[in-house]
Scaffold this motif. Structure first.
Motif, PDB file in Angstrom:
ATOM      1  N   VAL A 198      19.284  55.273  19.133  1.00  0.00           N
ATOM      2  CA  VAL A 198      18.522  56.575  18.408  1.00  0.00           C
ATOM      3  C   VAL A 198      18.941  58.137  18.619  1.00  0.00           C
ATOM      4  O   VAL A 198      19.858  58.205  19.937  1.00  0.00           O
ATOM      5  CB  VAL A 198      17.117  56.600  18.849  1.00  0.00           C
ATOM      6  N   GLY A 199      18.683  58.969  18.104  1.00  0.00           N
ATOM      7  CA  GLY A 199      18.930  60.269  18.336  1.00  0.00           C
ATOM      8  C   GLY A 199      17.677  60.873  19.176  1.00  0.00           C
ATOM      9  O   GLY A 199      16.692  60.321  19.020  1.00  0.00           O
ATOM     10  N   VAL A 200      17.822  61.797  20.238  1.00  0.00           N
ATOM     11  CA  VAL A 200      16.471  62.349  20.776  1.00  0.00           C
ATOM     12  C   VAL A 200      16.734  63.919  20.667  1.00  0.00           C
ATOM     13  O   VAL A 200      17.903  64.599  20.802  1.00  0.00           O
ATOM     14  CB  VAL A 200      16.681  62.111  22.364  1.00  0.00           C
ATOM     15  N   VAL A 201      15.634  64.641  20.314  1.00  0.00           N
ATOM     16  CA  VAL A 201      15.402  65.891  20.282  1.00  0.00           C
ATOM     17  C   VAL A 201      14.193  66.629  21.178  1.00  0.00           C
ATOM     18  O   VAL A 201      13.125  65.894  21.012  1.00  0.00           O
ATOM     19  CB  VAL A 201      15.137  66.521  18.894  1.00  0.00           C
ATOM     20  N   VAL A 202      14.515  67.132  22.091  1.00  0.00           N
ATOM     21  CA  VAL A 202      13.524  67.899  23.031  1.00  0.00           C
ATOM     22  C   VAL A 202      13.117  69.113  22.327  1.00  0.00           C
ATOM     23  O   VAL A 202      13.813  69.894  21.788  1.00  0.00           O
ATOM     24  CB  VAL A 202      14.050  68.253  24.529  1.00  0.00           C
ATOM     25  N   THR A 203      11.740  69.550  21.965  1.00  0.00           N
ATOM     26  CA  THR A 203      11.142  70.412  21.173  1.00  0.00           C
ATOM     27  C   THR A 203      10.362  71.409  22.193  1.00  0.00           C
ATOM     28  O   THR A 203       9.728  71.155  22.918  1.00  0.00           O
ATOM     29  CB  THR A 203      10.363  69.992  20.090  1.00  0.00           C
ATOM     30  N   ASP A 204      10.365  72.516  21.671  1.00  0.00           N
ATOM     31  CA  ASP A 204       9.268  73.574  22.219  1.00  0.00           C
ATOM     32  C   ASP A 204       8.926  74.335  21.037  1.00  0.00           C
ATOM     33  O   ASP A 204       9.646  74.790  20.000  1.00  0.00           O
ATOM     34  CB  ASP A 204       9.994  74.476  23.469  1.00  0.00           C
ATOM     35  N   THR A 205       7.914  75.296  21.117  1.00  0.00           N
ATOM     36  CA  THR A 205       7.112  76.170  20.468  1.00  0.00           C
ATOM     37  C   THR A 205       7.669  77.390  20.451  1.00  0.00           C
ATOM     38  O   THR A 205       7.471  77.922  21.455  1.00  0.00           O
ATOM     39  CB  THR A 205       5.488  76.020  20.504  1.00  0.00           C
ATOM     40  N   PHE A 206       8.098  77.962  19.330  1.00  0.00           N
ATOM     41  CA  PHE A 206       8.576  79.423  19.202  1.00  0.00           C
ATOM     42  C   PHE A 206       7.998  80.033  18.141  1.00  0.00           C
ATOM     43  O   PHE A 206       7.284  79.692  17.192  1.00  0.00           O
ATOM     44  CB  PHE A 206      10.023  79.205  18.798  1.00  0.00           C
ATOM     45  N   GLY A 207       7.802  81.233  18.462  1.00  0.00           N
ATOM     46  CA  GLY A 207       7.499  82.267  17.451  1.00  0.00           C
ATOM     47  C   GLY A 207       8.752  82.547  16.797  1.00  0.00           C
ATOM     48  O   GLY A 207       9.846  82.382  17.360  1.00  0.00           O
ATOM     49  N   ARG A 208       8.610  83.386  15.670  1.00  0.00           N
ATOM     50  CA  ARG A 208      10.048  83.904  15.100  1.00  0.00           C
ATOM     51  C   ARG A 208      10.043  85.392  14.618  1.00  0.00           C
ATOM     52  O   ARG A 208       8.936  85.712  14.015  1.00  0.00           O
ATOM     53  CB  ARG A 208      10.096  82.990  13.594  1.00  0.00           C
ATOM     54  N   ARG A 226      12.124  58.378  10.794  1.00  0.00           N
ATOM     55  CA  ARG A 226      12.840  57.338  10.226  1.00  0.00           C
ATOM     56  C   ARG A 226      13.413  57.432   8.995  1.00  0.00           C
ATOM     57  O   ARG A 226      12.550  58.065   8.365  1.00  0.00           O
ATOM     58  CB  ARG A 226      11.963  55.923  10.359  1.00  0.00           C
ATOM     59  N   GLY A 227      14.492  57.157   8.582  1.00  0.00           N
ATOM     60  CA  GLY A 227      15.176  57.391   7.278  1.00  0.00           C
ATOM     61  C   GLY A 227      16.027  58.329   7.280  1.00  0.00           C
ATOM     62  O   GLY A 227      16.577  58.649   5.902  1.00  0.00           O
ATOM     63  N   LEU A 228      16.730  59.154   8.339  1.00  0.00           N
ATOM     64  CA  LEU A 228      17.482  60.109   8.372  1.00  0.00           C
ATOM     65  C   LEU A 228      18.674  59.679   9.406  1.00  0.00           C
ATOM     66  O   LEU A 228      19.104  60.682  10.119  1.00  0.00           O
ATOM     67  CB  LEU A 228      16.787  61.454   8.705  1.00  0.00           C
ATOM     68  N   ALA A 229      18.977  58.506   9.251  1.00  0.00           N
ATOM     69  CA  ALA A 229      20.190  58.109  10.068  1.00  0.00           C
ATOM     70  C   ALA A 229      21.379  58.867   9.928  1.00  0.00           C
ATOM     71  O   ALA A 229      22.324  59.187  10.772  1.00  0.00           O
ATOM     72  CB  ALA A 229      20.466  56.810   9.948  1.00  0.00           C
ATOM     73  N   HIS A 230      21.596  59.611   8.883  1.00  0.00           N
ATOM     74  CA  HIS A 230      22.841  60.361   8.497  1.00  0.00           C
ATOM     75  C   HIS A 230      23.067  61.540   9.549  1.00  0.00           C
ATOM     76  O   HIS A 230      24.130  62.104   9.928  1.00  0.00           O
ATOM     77  CB  HIS A 230      23.030  60.875   7.249  1.00  0.00           C
ATOM     78  N   VAL A 231      21.875  61.939  10.224  1.00  0.00           N
ATOM     79  CA  VAL A 231      21.732  63.064  11.104  1.00  0.00           C
ATOM     80  C   VAL A 231      22.404  62.542  12.386  1.00  0.00           C
ATOM     81  O   VAL A 231      22.631  63.632  13.294  1.00  0.00           O
ATOM     82  CB  VAL A 231      20.391  64.003  11.193  1.00  0.00           C
ATOM     83  N   LEU A 232      22.492  61.425  12.720  1.00  0.00           N
ATOM     84  CA  LEU A 232      22.742  60.860  13.864  1.00  0.00           C
ATOM     85  C   LEU A 232      24.537  60.964  14.120  1.00  0.00           C
ATOM     86  O   LEU A 232      25.212  60.794  13.009  1.00  0.00           O
ATOM     87  CB  LEU A 232      22.490  59.639  14.271  1.00  0.00           C
ATOM     88  N   ALA A 233      25.032  61.263  15.264  1.00  0.00           N
ATOM     89  CA  ALA A 233      26.453  61.166  15.276  1.00  0.00           C
ATOM     90  C   ALA A 233      27.074  59.700  15.394  1.00  0.00           C
ATOM     91  O   ALA A 233      26.285  58.912  15.703  1.00  0.00           O
ATOM     92  CB  ALA A 233      26.767  61.825  16.618  1.00  0.00           C
ATOM     93  N   ALA A 234      28.083  59.698  14.857  1.00  0.00           N
ATOM     94  CA  ALA A 234      28.947  58.447  14.554  1.00  0.00           C
ATOM     95  C   ALA A 234      29.524  58.162  15.967  1.00  0.00           C
ATOM     96  O   ALA A 234      29.441  58.861  16.912  1.00  0.00           O
ATOM     97  CB  ALA A 234      29.993  58.347  13.732  1.00  0.00           C
ATOM     98  N   PRO A 235      29.538  56.827  16.292  1.00  0.00           N
ATOM     99  CA  PRO A 235      29.866  56.143  17.657  1.00  0.00           C
ATOM    100  C   PRO A 235      31.260  56.751  18.184  1.00  0.00           C
ATOM    101  O   PRO A 235      32.144  57.011  17.146  1.00  0.00           O
ATOM    102  CB  PRO A 235      29.990  54.616  17.219  1.00  0.00           C
TER     103      PRO A 235
END
Length: 440
Positions: free
Chosen positions: A135-145, A209-218
């Motif tokens: 799986v891919g993992v993204v650590v998120t935080d809240t930002f203003g812009r 789920r459904g966006l496997a193309h955003v994962l890096a290839a092996p």
């Protein structure tokens, strides 16, 4: 992933229940695996940085949140009242350095993970070991812009995910070339997860789920979210207004050596526009700026000034060696790729017929002209142009007026060499502002 009975692209996102309160030392991968999340290869986990910080023991005693922000701050970007936008130790530009006093015991604050990319990688590898999934993992935080109201989640750490999708070199649906399109994929994933996680619902992890193309290839080196942080050289909005002014003032240094890189005439004209906002007596405009943009005009002026200067020094009885040494001091003007001659014009001044008041009147105009030149130099620094304000034209004003075909009532106030500095300036000796103050 496609919608039922169609080839329309689609994805699904949901929050994982059952994580519970996270304590220092907890293994987040095991906590997530224990919820029986039903993960499959190609899923992406979106993990709120708050639980990562808790698991990594980034809770600190801090009755003074401002002191904690100070400790995490590398650079203040902008300040308004008590609100500070800063660059923190992770290289992120955000409010309060990411120091959070919510959802943590009274008297404590949460700091961001020390290395969010490493945190994401640890969770990814832990889930592979526990569940056998990629799986891919993204650590998120809240930002203003900037320029936008409201908050959203963005990626501050990532593992196994192509954080940026570089479309440059391709074409759009009309065949137009894409020359500037780089999609912040990891940020888009983070904001999608935030829609189901919420801020106070106790659901700190989401799955896409459904966006496997955003994962890096092996075997592909995907990098981390650090790649999304714009480097200083590319950051056009690096500072707030008052901070930008202070930085421009600090950058205003006398440059003695220039590169041969041409100077953008538009940058000089923008600096002149800043110059003519300086205060002036009697609503006058005592500044004029002569721009020497051609090499021929610069050489013609500097040759004439050199000849006049040498003649003056010989009349003063200076030795040829002394004259040569003094003339060399003007090389900074000859080496610069651009010259500006600021001039004082006293049009609109008052004449009192009294020497004391007439002298004061002229001094007012000289001070105003100096303020204009200072504005000009600071604005050049803001354009990342170096400068050297040299007084030489003041010693041969008639020559300068003749060569440049200037009106007789224009008084040259030296010359400003302009260009890119050939090297970093020497450190400026610190000056204590208190040494220049008198308080009554």
């Amino acid at each position: 992933m496609s919608g039922p009975g169609s080839e329309t692209p689609a994805y699904r996102v949901w929050a994982l229940p059952g994580i519970g309160e996270v304590q220092a030392g907890d293994d987040l991968a095991k906590l997530i695996a224990a919820t029986e999340p039903g993960l499959v290869d190609g899923d992406v986990l979106l993990v709120t940085s708050k639980i990562v910080s808790k698991a990594e023991g980034r809770i600190v005693e801090a009755t003074d949140r401002e002191a904690a922000i100070d400790a995490e701050t590398v650079r203040v970007v902008a300040r308004r009242g008590t609100l500070r936008i800063v660059e923190n130790r992770q290289g992120l530009v955000m409010a309060a350095a990411g120091v959070d006093a919510s959802n943590t015991p009274p008297g404590t604050v949460l700091l961001l993970p020390e290395d969010p990319d490493a945190s994401a990688l640890a969770i990814r590898e832990g889930l592979r070991d526990a569940l056998g999934v990629e799986v891919g993992v993204v650590v998120t935080d809240t930002f203003g812009r900037p320029w936008r109201n409201g908050l959203t989640d963005v990626a501050i750490g990532a593992a196994g995910v192509r954080v940026l999708d570089d479309l440059r070199g391709g074409t759009d649906g009309y065949g137009n070339p894409l020359s500037a399109t780089v999609v912040a994929t990891a940020d888009e994933l983070a904001s999608a997860g935030d829609l189901v996680k919420g801020k106070a619902s106790g659901l700190p992890v989401a799955v896409v789920r459904g966006l496997a193309h955003v994962l890096a290839a092996p075997g592909e080196e995907a990098g981390g979210a650090r790649a999304m942080v714009r480097v200083a050289a590319d950051d056009m909005f690096r500072l707030g207004t008052s901070e930008a002014v202070r930085e421009a003032l600090s950058l205003r240094r006398t440059v003695r050596e220039f590169t041969a890189e041409p100077v953008d005439p538009g940058a000089v004209r923008r600096a002149v526009a800043a110059a003519v906002t300086a205060p002036a007596p009697h609503h006058t405009t005592p500044w004029r700026f002569v721009l020497l943009e051609s090499a021929a005009s610069r050489t013609r002026l500097l040759d004439a000034m050199r000849d006049a200067w040498i003649a003056d020094l010989r009349r003063d009885g200076k030795s040829e060696e002394s004259i040569a040494r003094r003339v060399r001091r003007g090389d900074v003007l000859r080496d610069a790729p651009y010259l500006v001659v600021p001039c004082l014009v006293t049009e609109g001044s008052h004449h009192y017929g009294d020497e004391r008041r007439d002298t004061a009147e002229r001094e007012m105009f000289v001070v105003a002209a100096g303020a204009g030149v200072q504005n000009f130099l600071v604005a050049l620094a803001g354009e990342r142009l170096g400068s050297a304000w040299v007084s030489s034209t003041m010693f041969c004003r008639d020559v300068v007026r003749e060569v440049l075909d200037l009106p007789q009532d224009w008084d040259p106030l030296g010359a400003v060499a302009v260009g890119r500095a050939a090297g970093a300036p020497k450190e400026r000796a610190p000056r204590d502002p208190e040494a220049f103050l008198t308080v009554r």
